[in-house]
Design a protein around this motif. Structure first.
Motif, PDB file in Angstrom:
ATOM      1  N   ASN A 245      14.289 -15.801  23.603  1.00  0.00           N
ATOM      2  CA  ASN A 245      15.621 -16.107  24.125  1.00  0.00           C
ATOM      3  C   ASN A 245      16.744 -15.452  23.315  1.00  0.00           C
ATOM      4  O   ASN A 245      17.905 -15.819  23.471  1.00  0.00           O
ATOM      5  CB  ASN A 245      15.834 -17.626  24.156  1.00  0.00           C
ATOM      6  N   MET A 246      16.406 -14.461  22.499  1.00  0.00           N
ATOM      7  CA  MET A 246      17.426 -13.772  21.702  1.00  0.00           C
ATOM      8  C   MET A 246      18.134 -12.680  22.496  1.00  0.00           C
ATOM      9  O   MET A 246      17.511 -12.008  23.322  1.00  0.00           O
ATOM     10  CB  MET A 246      16.796 -13.157  20.452  1.00  0.00           C
ATOM     11  N   LYS A 247      19.403 -12.527  22.219  1.00  0.00           N
ATOM     12  CA  LYS A 247      20.189 -11.450  22.835  1.00  0.00           C
ATOM     13  C   LYS A 247      19.694 -10.095  22.332  1.00  0.00           C
ATOM     14  O   LYS A 247      19.603  -9.126  23.092  1.00  0.00           O
ATOM     15  CB  LYS A 247      21.664 -11.636  22.486  1.00  0.00           C
ATOM     16  N   LYS A 248      19.353 -10.035  21.035  1.00  0.00           N
ATOM     17  CA  LYS A 248      18.820  -8.812  20.426  1.00  0.00           C
ATOM     18  C   LYS A 248      17.510  -9.159  19.715  1.00  0.00           C
ATOM     19  O   LYS A 248      17.478  -9.329  18.495  1.00  0.00           O
ATOM     20  CB  LYS A 248      19.819  -8.222  19.440  1.00  0.00           C
ATOM     21  N   PRO A 249      16.410  -9.285  20.474  1.00  0.00           N
ATOM     22  CA  PRO A 249      15.136  -9.719  19.871  1.00  0.00           C
ATOM     23  C   PRO A 249      14.608  -8.786  18.798  1.00  0.00           C
ATOM     24  O   PRO A 249      13.811  -9.198  17.954  1.00  0.00           O
ATOM     25  CB  PRO A 249      14.184  -9.788  21.073  1.00  0.00           C
ATOM     26  N   GLU A 250      15.077  -7.510  18.820  1.00  0.00           N
ATOM     27  CA  GLU A 250      14.637  -6.577  17.780  1.00  0.00           C
ATOM     28  C   GLU A 250      15.145  -6.979  16.391  1.00  0.00           C
ATOM     29  O   GLU A 250      14.628  -6.505  15.370  1.00  0.00           O
ATOM     30  CB  GLU A 250      15.095  -5.150  18.110  1.00  0.00           C
ATOM     31  N   HIS A 251      16.133  -7.892  16.351  1.00  0.00           N
ATOM     32  CA  HIS A 251      16.661  -8.371  15.072  1.00  0.00           C
ATOM     33  C   HIS A 251      15.841  -9.533  14.500  1.00  0.00           C
ATOM     34  O   HIS A 251      16.144 -10.004  13.403  1.00  0.00           O
ATOM     35  CB  HIS A 251      18.122  -8.831  15.229  1.00  0.00           C
ATOM     36  N   PHE A 252      14.832  -9.986  15.221  1.00  0.00           N
ATOM     37  CA  PHE A 252      14.038 -11.122  14.740  1.00  0.00           C
ATOM     38  C   PHE A 252      13.151 -10.712  13.571  1.00  0.00           C
ATOM     39  O   PHE A 252      12.959 -11.488  12.626  1.00  0.00           O
ATOM     40  CB  PHE A 252      13.178 -11.695  15.869  1.00  0.00           C
ATOM     41  N   LEU A 253      12.572  -9.491  13.647  1.00  0.00           N
ATOM     42  CA  LEU A 253      11.716  -8.981  12.580  1.00  0.00           C
ATOM     43  C   LEU A 253      12.429  -7.865  11.837  1.00  0.00           C
ATOM     44  O   LEU A 253      13.406  -7.304  12.320  1.00  0.00           O
ATOM     45  CB  LEU A 253      10.398  -8.459  13.157  1.00  0.00           C
ATOM     46  N   GLY A 254      11.904  -7.532  10.661  1.00  0.00           N
ATOM     47  CA  GLY A 254      12.501  -6.473   9.856  1.00  0.00           C
ATOM     48  C   GLY A 254      13.036  -7.040   8.554  1.00  0.00           C
ATOM     49  O   GLY A 254      12.732  -8.156   8.163  1.00  0.00           O
ATOM     50  N   CYS A 255      13.839  -6.246   7.858  1.00  0.00           N
ATOM     51  CA  CYS A 255      14.433  -6.699   6.599  1.00  0.00           C
ATOM     52  C   CYS A 255      15.790  -6.016   6.407  1.00  0.00           C
ATOM     53  O   CYS A 255      15.831  -4.787   6.271  1.00  0.00           O
ATOM     54  CB  CYS A 255      13.497  -6.396   5.441  1.00  0.00           C
ATOM     55  N   PRO A 256      16.879  -6.754   6.412  1.00  0.00           N
ATOM     56  CA  PRO A 256      16.946  -8.205   6.635  1.00  0.00           C
ATOM     57  C   PRO A 256      16.785  -8.526   8.121  1.00  0.00           C
ATOM     58  O   PRO A 256      17.046  -7.663   8.969  1.00  0.00           O
ATOM     59  CB  PRO A 256      18.347  -8.565   6.148  1.00  0.00           C
TER      60      PRO A 256
END
Length: 437
Positions: A245-256
């Protein structure tokens, strides 16, 4: 559906571009939802975990467990995205990801795809049934403490309070839509924050002594520490809904990323509360730190009332996961005109089942350890390790490092499960023997 044909040429399919979420959440809102999932009532049990392990071992252990749990969430979300591309679907839930991963895996395991999905579904169900059992006992314990102090003429065993709670809980769980639960959830969050603030006030109110506190606890109690921390920290059941349900799901993983920020904050908060909660109350700590607060001070009285009301308001949200899964299987066997009555009966039966476990085993610390050791070890450690291995079977990295890494994760999960259950069952037997003496 021929999954293996869809496996081919999926690089051009981006599941994020095909997601149609009516009201997607921002990164901040998604972070808040993830924190809320992991910072529930479990945080108040962390000081007891530190008492079981000793504060030095507990700090190191909490950091390591936070890293492992965060990594398991990371690999599971990654696998879900691979599966989304393979079947050209914009999003998949927890159980769907397990099913598709097996369907994409080695040929010998592909027939087990449906069974893997069902196992994941019912792991979710039993996990959240366990959480509802914890909530029932926690509310009953808090109410009993207050009434024993202020209505001493009517002292009842905690089992009676579990029984009395069944009626209001049966009514509460008849709320069927999440949007109607939103204001109740907001109330629960406000009360939980207030409870946490009051606990911090009492922890730092007077001078703290650490000379009599153990740096390294008794090895026999370490499995209880593991079970409690895993229970408190794991929020994997809500990870996929948050990411989906994220607007930008690509921001869920990674660092930061949303995940890294959430797990770092949770780890620091648990270390601080666990450390100073143990320093304040030592070996006298109970299943939740609110039960250690004094009974003759108004802030403490408010905290005990707040946690009972907060958990009561949170109960339907965790209950929703159970009902959502069981309803899918119920629809196939119940006629449409009888569905409403079937829903009412099913909800009452589940509440009574959770209440029955609370009445049969009104031991808060032990129920928390059972749920952490048995259910969250399976859901948050064992399943992600197995699912990533199966999904990436054709490419396990140099020297098969992914395979060896996941073997270690699964072994850690099984060790936590077996050792945690062994210690908890021993504790239950010891408690029952004390009662019969």
């Amino acid at each position: 559906m021929d999954i293996h044909k869809k496996e081919l040429d999926t690089q051009d399919y981006n599941p994020f571009e095909h997601r149609k979420v009516k009201k997607p959440n921002s990164d901040i809102r998604s972070l808040a939802n993830l924190l809320k999932a992991s910072l529930g009532s479990g945080i108040l049990a962390i000081p007891l975990a530190f008492a079981n392990a000793g504060w030095g071992v507990a700090i190191v252990g909490t950091v390591i467990i936070a890293f492992i749990c965060g990594h398991c969430v990371h690999i599971f979300v990654n696998v879900s995205r691979v599966c989304c591309k393979a079947v050209r679907k914009p999003l998949l839930g927890y159980a769907e990801t397990c099913q598709v991963a097996f369907a994409l895996g080695p040929k010998r395991l592909r027939p087990l795809a449906k069974a893997a999905g069902l196992f994941a579904e019912f792991s979710l169900v039993f996990t959240y049934i366990g959480v509802c059992c914890i909530f029932t006992v926690l509310i009953a314990d808090s109410i009993k403490q207050l009434l024993d102090q202020y209505a001493p003429g009517y002292i009842l065993p905690v089992e009676y309070y579990c029984l009395i709670l069944l009626a209001p809980l049966c009514l509460m769980v008849q709320i069927r839509y999440l949007k109607w639960l939103a204001p109740i959830s907001l109330t629960a969050n406000i009360l939980l924050v207030a409870t946490f603030a009051i606990c911090i006030y009492y922890i730092f109110k007077d001078e703290i002594t650490i000379s009599d506190k153990l740096v390294v606890g008794y090895p026999s109690r370490f499995p209880a520490f593991l079970s409690t921390v895993i229970f408190a920290m794991e929020g994997i059941g809500v990870v996929m809904p948050v990411e989906n349900n994220m607007k930008k799901p690509e921001h869920f993983l990674g660092c930061p990323s949303v995940l890294v920020v959430a797990m770092t904050f949770i780890m620091l908060l648990y270390c601080i509360l666990g450390l100073f909660g143990y320093f304040r109350y030592g070996d006298a700590l109970r299943g939740t730190i609110t039960l250690n607060l004094p009974l003759d001070d108004w802030p403490a009285i408010c905290a005990k009332a707040f946690i009972a009301i907060s958990i009561f308001c949170t109960y339907p949200l965790h209950f929703y996961v159970v009902v959502d899964v069981l309803s899918k299987h119920l629809k196939a066997h119940i006629k449409k005109q009888h569905m409403n009555m079937a829903q009412i009966i099913m909800r009452i039966v589940i509440v009574c089942f959770c209440g029955g476990i609370g009445i049969a085993l009104p031991m808060l610390e032990q129920i928390i350890n059972i749920v952490g050791a048995l259910f969250y070890s399976i859901l948050g450690l064992i399943i992600p390790g197995i699912v990533e291995t199966v999904c990436r079977w054709e490419d396990l990295g140099k020297f098969n490092w992914i395979l060896w890494k996941n073997i270690l994760i699964v072994l850690f999960g099984f060790c936590s499960l077996i050792s945690g259950m062994t210690v908890t069952i021993s504790d239950i037997i010891a408690n029952l023997e004390q009662k019969t003496e």
